[in-house]
Design an enzyme around this catalytic site. Structure first.
Site, PDB file in Angstrom:
ATOM      1  N   THR A  44       0.852  -1.189   0.000  1.00 13.80           N
ATOM      2  CA  THR A  44       0.000   0.000   0.000  1.00 13.80           C
ATOM      3  C   THR A  44       0.889   1.240   0.000  1.00 13.80           C
ATOM      4  O   THR A  44       1.992   1.199   0.545  1.00 13.80           O
ATOM      5  CB  THR A  44      -0.857  -0.020   1.282  1.00 13.80           C
ATOM      6  OG1 THR A  44      -1.702  -1.159   1.234  1.00 13.80           O
ATOM      7  CG2 THR A  44      -1.679   1.231   1.447  1.00 13.80           C
ATOM      8  N   ARG A  52     -13.727  -7.559  -1.394  1.00 14.07           N
ATOM      9  CA  ARG A  52     -13.036  -7.282  -0.129  1.00 14.07           C
ATOM     10  C   ARG A  52     -12.554  -5.822  -0.085  1.00 14.07           C
ATOM     11  O   ARG A  52     -12.016  -5.303  -1.057  1.00 14.07           O
ATOM     12  CB  ARG A  52     -11.854  -8.240   0.012  1.00 14.07           C
ATOM     13  CG  ARG A  52     -11.027  -8.071   1.285  1.00 14.07           C
ATOM     14  CD  ARG A  52      -9.825  -7.197   1.070  1.00 14.07           C
ATOM     15  NE  ARG A  52      -8.983  -7.105   2.265  1.00 14.07           N
ATOM     16  CZ  ARG A  52      -8.023  -6.213   2.427  1.00 14.07           C
ATOM     17  NH1 ARG A  52      -7.773  -5.327   1.465  1.00 14.07           N
ATOM     18  NH2 ARG A  52      -7.295  -6.174   3.514  1.00 14.07           N
ATOM     19  N   THR A  84      -0.177   1.297   6.850  1.00 13.06           N
ATOM     20  CA  THR A  84      -0.007   0.212   5.889  1.00 13.06           C
ATOM     21  C   THR A  84       0.097  -1.087   6.667  1.00 13.06           C
ATOM     22  O   THR A  84       0.603  -1.106   7.790  1.00 13.06           O
ATOM     23  CB  THR A  84       1.240   0.414   5.002  1.00 13.06           C
ATOM     24  OG1 THR A  84       1.425  -0.760   4.209  1.00 13.06           O
ATOM     25  CG2 THR A  84       2.503   0.665   5.809  1.00 13.06           C
TER      26      THR A  84
HETATM   27  N1  GLY Z   1      -3.679  -1.973   4.068  1.00 14.77           N
HETATM   28  C1  GLY Z   1      -4.182  -2.356   2.832  1.00 14.77           C
HETATM   29  C2  GLY Z   1      -5.227  -3.360   2.875  1.00 14.77           C
HETATM   30  O1  GLY Z   1      -5.278  -4.186   3.787  1.00 14.77           O
HETATM   31  O2  GLY Z   1      -6.026  -3.372   1.974  1.00 14.77           O
END
Ligand code: GLY
Length: 308
Positions: free
Chosen positions: A174, A202, A225
């Site tokens: 991320t 998701r 992140t």
């Molecule tokens: N931190 C990114 C995710 O879990 O989508």
């Protein structure tokens, strides 16, 4: 007038951070800091910094985003500014090269905070946002294998642990940024393609205000992140901001909250960018590596693959 500061990250995980990723991060920091020096807002600097990383294909965001198990790339992004607590986000957006710009448009042009799926894509198309040129790859697995993989994603026990391990090997890349502008306003943003092996639909922490990002001029700015399924359950960004507001330093606020995440949520690990309105900041992670850096105006961007 405040000293302008920008921090950015390209993900925390177990994967080796490449020189190309560090170079791109430095470029992204410089792009954001130039805007701050010219008097732009923290939100504008966060957006441009994240755009550089989204467009690079080197991170799990924008053109480099992971595919969901049906072979589609559905991305999440959010942005928040700390003066008026305005925020904008998109979840499950498809085809758009810069989801962070769609998120900022939600913040600037609508009375909403979060748009989802095809409606977010239609919104981005309305503003003629650039589309990705590279079409999503077709799923590499035949349908029978994909069904087995779907079952594995929802399984518990050794199979689940094996997937988690593989996920960590792939890395959770991320991208995110936080900034402090000359007016003393902070902003935070995040953009992601989610995680490996995710079920279609998701959504992680990145588009959820208070989970993946938070910004409040009375507290500070936070960009997270790591595995969203853990970050969401602790509302990590808001908890770090609350600790800042209560007087903790950025390093202490991040350390205590990340420790709570690790203790309370099995298998959780994460990284955080934390920036206080007075310019103090911290980069912390409980993962082996975190591709991150900062630029305070004095000299060149500082980038590295671990910060402790
Ligand atoms: N931190 C990114 C995710 O879990 O989508």
């Amino acid at each position: 007038m405040k000293r302008c500061i920008i921090l950015a990250h390209g993900g925390a995980g177990a994967k080796v951070v490449t020189p190309a990723q560090l170079a791109c991060l430095a470029e992204a920091l410089a792009a954001g800091h130039i805007l701050l020096e010219r008097g732009s807002t923290a939100a504008a600097a966060v957006e441009v910094t994240i755009r550089v990383m989204e467009g690079s294909g080197l991170f799990n965001a924008g053109t480099g985003a992971h595919l969901q198990l049906d072979g589609m790339r559905r991305m999440d992004a959010s942005i928040m500014e700390g003066r008026l607590l305005r925020a904008g986000a998109v979840a499950g957006i498809e085809h758009i090269r810069h989801p962070i710009t769609a998120a900022r448009l939600v913040m600037e042009k609508t009375a909403h905070v979060l748009l989802i799926s095809k409606h977010a894509t239609r919104f981005a198309d309305h503003f003629k946002l650039e589309r990705q040129t590279r079409r999503p790859r077709k799923p590499a697995l035949p349908p029978s294998r994909r069904n087995a993989m779907r079952e594995a994603v929802t399984a518990t026990g050794p199979q689940r642990r094996m997937l988690r391990l593989y996920e960590k090997m792939l890395g959770l890349e991320t991208v995110g940024a936080v900034a402090l502008d000359a007016e003393g306003t902070v902003a935070a943003g995040a953009s992601t393609g989610g995680i490996a092996f995710m079920l279609p639909g998701r959504v992680g922490d990145s588009p959820l205000i208070g989970c993946g990002v938070y910004a409040d001029n009375d507290a500070g700015a936070v960009s997270m992140t790591g595995l969203g399924e853990g970050i969401i359950r602790i509302a990590v960004a808001k908890e770090i901001a609350d600790r800042l507001a209560a007087g903790a330093s950025p390093a202490t606020a991040a350390r205590l909250t990340l420790k709570k995440l690790v203790v309370r949520i099995e298998g959780a690990a994460a990284g955080a960018l934390v920036l206080a309105p007075d310019g103090r900041f911290a980069i912390r992670h409980t993962t082996p590596t975190m591709c991150a850096g900062y630029l305070t105006g004095a000299g060149r961007p500082v980038v590295a693959d671990r910060f402790r």
